[in-house]
Design a protein around this motif. Structure first.
Motif, PDB file in Angstrom:
ATOM      1  N   PHE A  72       0.867  -1.165   0.000  1.00 51.11           N
ATOM      2  CA  PHE A  72       0.000   0.000   0.000  1.00 51.11           C
ATOM      3  C   PHE A  72       0.906   1.217   0.000  1.00 51.11           C
ATOM      4  N   ALA A  73       0.690   2.125  -0.931  1.00 49.07           N
ATOM      5  CA  ALA A  73       1.434   3.377  -0.982  1.00 49.07           C
ATOM      6  C   ALA A  73       0.457   4.497  -0.618  1.00 49.07           C
ATOM      7  N   ILE A  74       0.759   5.218   0.438  1.00 52.56           N
ATOM      8  CA  ILE A  74      -0.114   6.295   0.912  1.00 52.56           C
ATOM      9  C   ILE A  74       0.616   7.611   0.700  1.00 52.56           C
ATOM     10  N   ARG A  75       0.012   8.477  -0.120  1.00 52.33           N
ATOM     11  CA  ARG A  75       0.615   9.778  -0.413  1.00 52.33           C
ATOM     12  C   ARG A  75      -0.485  10.823  -0.455  1.00 52.33           C
ATOM     13  N   GLU A  76      -0.301  11.878   0.297  1.00 50.68           N
ATOM     14  CA  GLU A  76      -1.239  13.003   0.362  1.00 50.68           C
ATOM     15  C   GLU A  76      -2.651  12.524   0.701  1.00 50.68           C
ATOM     16  N   GLY A  77      -2.747  11.551   1.613  1.00 51.89           N
ATOM     17  CA  GLY A  77      -4.040  11.067   2.065  1.00 51.89           C
ATOM     18  C   GLY A  77      -4.709  10.074   1.141  1.00 51.89           C
ATOM     19  N   GLN A  78      -4.103   9.756   0.024  1.00 50.00           N
ATOM     20  CA  GLN A  78      -4.670   8.805  -0.934  1.00 50.00           C
ATOM     21  C   GLN A  78      -3.887   7.502  -0.873  1.00 50.00           C
ATOM     22  N   ALA A  79      -4.585   6.385  -0.675  1.00 51.10           N
ATOM     23  CA  ALA A  79      -3.945   5.063  -0.633  1.00 51.10           C
ATOM     24  C   ALA A  79      -4.066   4.408  -2.004  1.00 51.10           C
ATOM     25  N   ARG A  80      -2.994   3.751  -2.407  1.00 53.52           N
ATOM     26  CA  ARG A  80      -2.974   3.056  -3.698  1.00 53.52           C
ATOM     27  C   ARG A  80      -2.375   1.671  -3.494  1.00 53.52           C
ATOM     28  N   TRP A  81      -3.023   0.647  -4.040  1.00 48.01           N
ATOM     29  CA  TRP A  81      -2.552  -0.732  -3.933  1.00 48.01           C
ATOM     30  C   TRP A  81      -1.652  -1.051  -5.124  1.00 48.01           C
ATOM     31  N   GLU A  82      -0.477  -1.587  -4.856  1.00 45.05           N
ATOM     32  CA  GLU A  82       0.468  -1.997  -5.892  1.00 45.05           C
ATOM     33  C   GLU A  82       0.743  -3.487  -5.706  1.00 45.05           C
ATOM     34  N   PRO A  83       0.160  -4.350  -6.555  1.00 49.52           N
ATOM     35  CA  PRO A  83       0.418  -5.779  -6.388  1.00 49.52           C
ATOM     36  C   PRO A  83       1.849  -6.129  -6.780  1.00 49.52           C
ATOM     37  N   ALA A  84       2.400  -7.138  -6.113  1.00 52.42           N
ATOM     38  CA  ALA A  84       3.740  -7.621  -6.435  1.00 52.42           C
ATOM     39  C   ALA A  84       3.595  -8.702  -7.495  1.00 52.42           C
ATOM     40  N   VAL A  85       3.939  -8.371  -8.723  1.00 51.58           N
ATOM     41  CA  VAL A  85       3.799  -9.296  -9.844  1.00 51.58           C
ATOM     42  C   VAL A  85       5.177  -9.586 -10.412  1.00 51.58           C
ATOM     43  N   ASP A  86       5.489 -10.861 -10.562  1.00 53.03           N
ATOM     44  CA  ASP A  86       6.744 -11.261 -11.179  1.00 53.03           C
ATOM     45  C   ASP A  86       6.491 -11.400 -12.674  1.00 53.03           C
ATOM     46  N   THR A  87       6.786 -10.337 -13.443  1.00 53.97           N
ATOM     47  CA  THR A  87       6.488 -10.340 -14.878  1.00 53.97           C
ATOM     48  C   THR A  87       7.308 -11.374 -15.627  1.00 53.97           C
ATOM     49  N   THR A  88       8.493 -11.702 -15.139  1.00 55.80           N
ATOM     50  CA  THR A  88       9.296 -12.730 -15.793  1.00 55.80           C
ATOM     51  C   THR A  88       8.594 -14.073 -15.710  1.00 55.80           C
ATOM     52  N   ARG A  89       8.039 -14.395 -14.560  1.00 54.79           N
ATOM     53  CA  ARG A  89       7.333 -15.669 -14.397  1.00 54.79           C
ATOM     54  C   ARG A  89       6.091 -15.718 -15.289  1.00 54.79           C
ATOM     55  N   VAL A  90       5.374 -14.617 -15.387  1.00 50.64           N
ATOM     56  CA  VAL A  90       4.186 -14.568 -16.232  1.00 50.64           C
ATOM     57  C   VAL A  90       4.581 -14.761 -17.698  1.00 50.64           C
ATOM     58  N   ALA A  91       5.659 -14.114 -18.141  1.00 47.65           N
ATOM     59  CA  ALA A  91       6.116 -14.257 -19.524  1.00 47.65           C
ATOM     60  C   ALA A  91       6.582 -15.683 -19.816  1.00 47.65           C
ATOM     61  N   LEU A  92       7.312 -16.282 -18.896  1.00 43.06           N
ATOM     62  CA  LEU A  92       7.762 -17.664 -19.096  1.00 43.06           C
ATOM     63  C   LEU A  92       6.589 -18.632 -19.157  1.00 43.06           C
ATOM     64  N   LEU A  93       5.584 -18.410 -18.348  1.00 37.40           N
ATOM     65  CA  LEU A  93       4.392 -19.249 -18.388  1.00 37.40           C
ATOM     66  C   LEU A  93       3.690 -19.123 -19.737  1.00 37.40           C
ATOM     67  N   ALA A  94       3.592 -17.916 -20.261  1.00 34.85           N
ATOM     68  CA  ALA A  94       2.951 -17.708 -21.559  1.00 34.85           C
ATOM     69  C   ALA A  94       3.743 -18.370 -22.687  1.00 34.85           C
ATOM     70  N   VAL A  95       5.053 -18.211 -22.674  1.00 34.31           N
ATOM     71  CA  VAL A  95       5.887 -18.824 -23.708  1.00 34.31           C
ATOM     72  C   VAL A  95       5.826 -20.345 -23.611  1.00 34.31           C
ATOM     73  N   GLY A  96       5.879 -20.879 -22.415  1.00 36.12           N
ATOM     74  CA  GLY A  96       5.791 -22.332 -22.226  1.00 36.12           C
ATOM     75  C   GLY A  96       4.462 -22.896 -22.700  1.00 36.12           C
ATOM     76  N   THR A  97       3.370 -22.186 -22.401  1.00 35.78           N
ATOM     77  CA  THR A  97       2.057 -22.626 -22.851  1.00 35.78           C
ATOM     78  C   THR A  97       1.978 -22.624 -24.376  1.00 35.78           C
TER      79      THR A  97
END
Length: 89
Positions: A39-64
């Motif tokens: 969660f990143a909170i700046r100037e009273g606004q909270a924003r959710w940033e998911p932790a995504v491993d883009t390398t793993r997602v790309a390898l899964l797509a290429v493997g499929t």
């Protein structure tokens, strides 16, 4: 800074939130273990940033894609979609 709802140190339950950290630009960052992200909170606004491993997602797509292409090629080689033009005697 006080953050209500966060587990206190020494609590009995599982710890889902990390310690809040403040960056030089004034953003407060709180790590979350489930689902992983921050969660990143700046100037009273909270924003959710998911932790995504883009390398793993790309390898899964290429493997499929590789598995699908291999199965398709084997199916065509085993029984081609075109007619058999050989003469059988």
């Amino acid at each position: 800074m006080t953050l209500r709802g966060l587990p206190q140190p020494g609590g009995t339950g599982p710890r889902l939130f990390g310690e809040p950290h403040e960056t030089p630009d004034g953003t407060t960052v709180i790590t979350v273990s489930h689902p992983p992200g921050v969660f990143a909170i700046r100037e009273g606004q909270a924003r959710w940033e998911p932790a995504v491993d883009t390398t793993r997602v790309a390898l899964l797509a290429v493997g499929t894609g590789l598995v699908a292409a291999t199965i398709g090629a084997l199916a065509v080689l085993h029984r081609p979609p075109w007619p058999d033009l050989r003469r059988r005697l």
